[in-house]
Design a protein around this motif. Structure first.
Motif, mmCIF file in Angstrom:
data_model
loop_
_atom_site.group_PDB
_atom_site.id
_atom_site.type_symbol
_atom_site.label_atom_id
_atom_site.label_comp_id
_atom_site.label_asym_id
_atom_site.label_seq_id
_atom_site.Cartn_x
_atom_site.Cartn_y
_atom_site.Cartn_z
ATOM 1 N N GLU A 9 -3.988 8.355 -22.219
ATOM 2 C CA GLU A 9 -3.431 9.303 -23.182
ATOM 3 C C GLU A 9 -4.574 10.126 -23.781
ATOM 4 N N GLU A 10 -4.274 11.358 -24.142
ATOM 5 C CA GLU A 10 -5.303 12.331 -24.516
ATOM 6 C C GLU A 10 -6.175 11.861 -25.681
ATOM 7 N N GLN A 11 -5.582 11.294 -26.708
ATOM 8 C CA GLN A 11 -6.356 10.895 -27.880
ATOM 9 C C GLN A 11 -7.342 9.780 -27.549
ATOM 10 N N LYS A 12 -6.936 8.867 -26.697
ATOM 11 C CA LYS A 12 -7.838 7.779 -26.312
ATOM 12 C C LYS A 12 -9.021 8.336 -25.513
ATOM 13 N N LYS A 13 -8.746 9.282 -24.633
ATOM 14 C CA LYS A 13 -9.822 9.928 -23.870
ATOM 15 C C LYS A 13 -10.809 10.621 -24.809
ATOM 16 N N ILE A 14 -10.278 11.347 -25.785
ATOM 17 C CA ILE A 14 -11.135 12.066 -26.735
ATOM 18 C C ILE A 14 -11.999 11.100 -27.527
ATOM 19 N N ASN A 15 -11.418 9.972 -27.920
ATOM 20 C CA ASN A 15 -12.179 8.965 -28.669
ATOM 21 C C ASN A 15 -13.354 8.430 -27.848
ATOM 22 N N ILE A 16 -13.103 8.173 -26.575
ATOM 23 C CA ILE A 16 -14.147 7.632 -25.693
ATOM 24 C C ILE A 16 -15.231 8.679 -25.443
ATOM 25 N N ILE A 17 -14.815 9.916 -25.255
ATOM 26 C CA ILE A 17 -15.774 11.010 -25.039
ATOM 27 C C ILE A 17 -16.625 11.231 -26.290
ATOM 28 N N ASN A 18 -15.994 11.304 -27.447
ATOM 29 C CA ASN A 18 -16.725 11.547 -28.689
ATOM 30 C C ASN A 18 -17.662 10.399 -29.046
ATOM 31 N N ALA A 19 -17.263 9.187 -28.700
ATOM 32 C CA ALA A 19 -18.135 8.028 -28.948
ATOM 33 C C ALA A 19 -19.437 8.174 -28.164
ATOM 34 N N GLY A 20 -19.326 8.617 -26.926
ATOM 35 C CA GLY A 20 -20.520 8.821 -26.107
ATOM 36 C C GLY A 20 -21.404 9.915 -26.663
ATOM 37 N N PHE A 21 -20.802 11.031 -27.062
ATOM 38 C CA PHE A 21 -21.586 12.128 -27.635
ATOM 39 C C PHE A 21 -22.355 11.655 -28.862
ATOM 40 N N LYS A 22 -21.687 10.894 -29.698
ATOM 41 C CA LYS A 22 -22.297 10.437 -30.955
ATOM 42 C C LYS A 22 -23.454 9.477 -30.682
ATOM 43 N N VAL A 38 -18.728 1.271 -27.295
ATOM 44 C CA VAL A 38 -17.357 0.732 -27.210
ATOM 45 C C VAL A 38 -16.803 0.414 -28.601
ATOM 46 N N LYS A 39 -17.694 0.051 -29.528
ATOM 47 C CA LYS A 39 -17.252 -0.174 -30.911
ATOM 48 C C LYS A 39 -16.776 1.141 -31.519
ATOM 49 N N GLU A 40 -17.550 2.203 -31.267
ATOM 50 C CA GLU A 40 -17.205 3.532 -31.787
ATOM 51 C C GLU A 40 -15.890 4.028 -31.178
ATOM 52 N N GLY A 46 -15.517 -4.026 -21.007
ATOM 53 C CA GLY A 46 -14.917 -4.090 -19.678
ATOM 54 C C GLY A 46 -14.120 -2.837 -19.344
ATOM 55 N N SER A 47 -13.431 -2.290 -20.365
ATOM 56 C CA SER A 47 -12.642 -1.076 -20.151
ATOM 57 C C SER A 47 -13.545 0.102 -19.808
ATOM 58 N N LEU A 48 -14.668 0.226 -20.535
ATOM 59 C CA LEU A 48 -15.584 1.343 -20.277
ATOM 60 C C LEU A 48 -16.109 1.280 -18.840
ATOM 61 N N PHE A 49 -16.485 0.089 -18.401
ATOM 62 C CA PHE A 49 -17.009 -0.051 -17.047
ATOM 63 C C PHE A 49 -15.898 0.063 -15.996
ATOM 64 N N TYR A 50 -14.679 -0.248 -16.373
ATOM 65 C CA TYR A 50 -13.541 -0.053 -15.467
ATOM 66 C C TYR A 50 -13.326 1.447 -15.234
ATOM 67 N N TYR A 51 -13.464 2.233 -16.296
ATOM 68 C CA TYR A 51 -13.257 3.674 -16.179
ATOM 69 C C TYR A 51 -14.406 4.377 -15.452
ATOM 70 N N PHE A 52 -15.653 3.933 -15.716
ATOM 71 C CA PHE A 52 -16.811 4.693 -15.218
ATOM 72 C C PHE A 52 -17.770 3.890 -14.325
ATOM 73 N N GLU A 53 -17.600 2.593 -14.253
ATOM 74 C CA GLU A 53 -18.411 1.696 -13.412
ATOM 75 C C GLU A 53 -19.820 1.440 -13.947
ATOM 76 N N SER A 54 -20.435 2.432 -14.594
ATOM 77 C CA SER A 54 -21.801 2.238 -15.092
ATOM 78 C C SER A 54 -22.072 3.161 -16.274
ATOM 79 N N LYS A 55 -23.079 2.789 -17.026
ATOM 80 C CA LYS A 55 -23.532 3.619 -18.150
ATOM 81 C C LYS A 55 -23.980 4.991 -17.647
ATOM 82 N N LYS A 56 -24.646 5.034 -16.498
ATOM 83 C CA LYS A 56 -25.145 6.283 -15.920
ATOM 84 C C LYS A 56 -23.982 7.207 -15.553
ATOM 85 N N ASN A 57 -22.950 6.672 -14.914
ATOM 86 C CA ASN A 57 -21.780 7.479 -14.554
ATOM 87 C C ASN A 57 -21.108 8.067 -15.790
#
Length: 220
Positions: A9-22, A38-40, A46-57
């Motif tokens: 869902e869009e809001q969850k995606k935005i939260n994950i994107i903004n957490a990375g930017f911050k 992931v706290k932010e 596990g969810s973050l790595f499920y979506y992107f596989e790695s911190k670099k990705n």
């Protein structure tokens, strides 16, 4: 490539994107903590790595996200269907118009701006090559856009404007590297990351130097 993430869902995606930017914006790639991200974002590691596989990705996804939105802003068409900066037919005026659009973007999206500042000076061996490769791809894409309907007669005879643009690209990279190394060698400076305004001021001084040296006298 990241279908599971894109289907959120869009809001969850935005939260994950903004957490990375911050978090990346505050700490850079190497020092950024996945636990803090992931706290932010209010998700599990596990969810973050499920979506992107790695911190670099994940980091490169954020960089691509920034680049795509920057392109949308810069290429936003006017009434004639062309980007507004195309109205500037002078090489350096067009360059300045694009710079001002980037500054507008910076004011509108402060977290993204801090992230992009860190990308410019990112020196971590684990991500540096990927950033350089991505930048080369972006530069190749944008070259033709920049030169579209550009008036190049102000340049001195024998000066290749595309080589001038390449010099400016090298200047932008060199300014960041120069100030990064200066800060690392100066024990009085606590952090290795240089002030972004200092990089911008140094870059602009090189832009003006090139304009004065490569333009015909009557256009200075």
């Amino acid at each position: 490539m990241y279908e599971s993430f894109e289907n959120l869902e869009e809001q969850k995606k935005i939260n994950i994107i903004n957490a990375g930017f911050k978090v990346f914006g505050e700490n850079g790639y190497q020092k950024a903590s996945v636990d803090q991200i992931v706290k932010e974002a209010n998700i599990s590691k596990g969810s973050l790595f499920y979506y992107f596989e790695s911190k670099k990705n994940y980091y490169m996804y954020l960089y691509d996200y920034c680049a795509e939105r920057m392109k949308l802003l810069i290429d936003d068409p006017g009434e004639d269907g062309l980007p507004a900066y195309i109205q500037k037919t002078d090489f350096f005026e067009r360059l300045d118009a694009i710079q001002k659009l980037k500054m507008k973007y910076a004011i509108t999206y402060p977290h993204i701006t801090e992230f992009m500042k860190k990308v410019i000076i990112e020196n971590s061996p684990s991500i540096k090559n990927e950033i350089q490769s991505y930048n080369l791809k972006l530069i190749k894409e944008r070259f033709d856009h920049f030169f579209y309907k550009l008036d190049l007669h102000k340049f001195k005879e024998g000066v290749d404007p595309k080589m001038v643009m390449q010099l400016l690209i090298w200047c932008s990279e060199g300014c960041a590297s120069q100030l990064y190394m200066k800060n690392r060698l100066d024990p009085s400076i606590e952090r290795a990351s240089p002030n972004f305004q200092e990089i911008l001021d140094l870059y602009n001084s090189y832009v003006e130097l090139l304009r004065k040296n490569f333009y015909k006298e009557e256009y200075l």
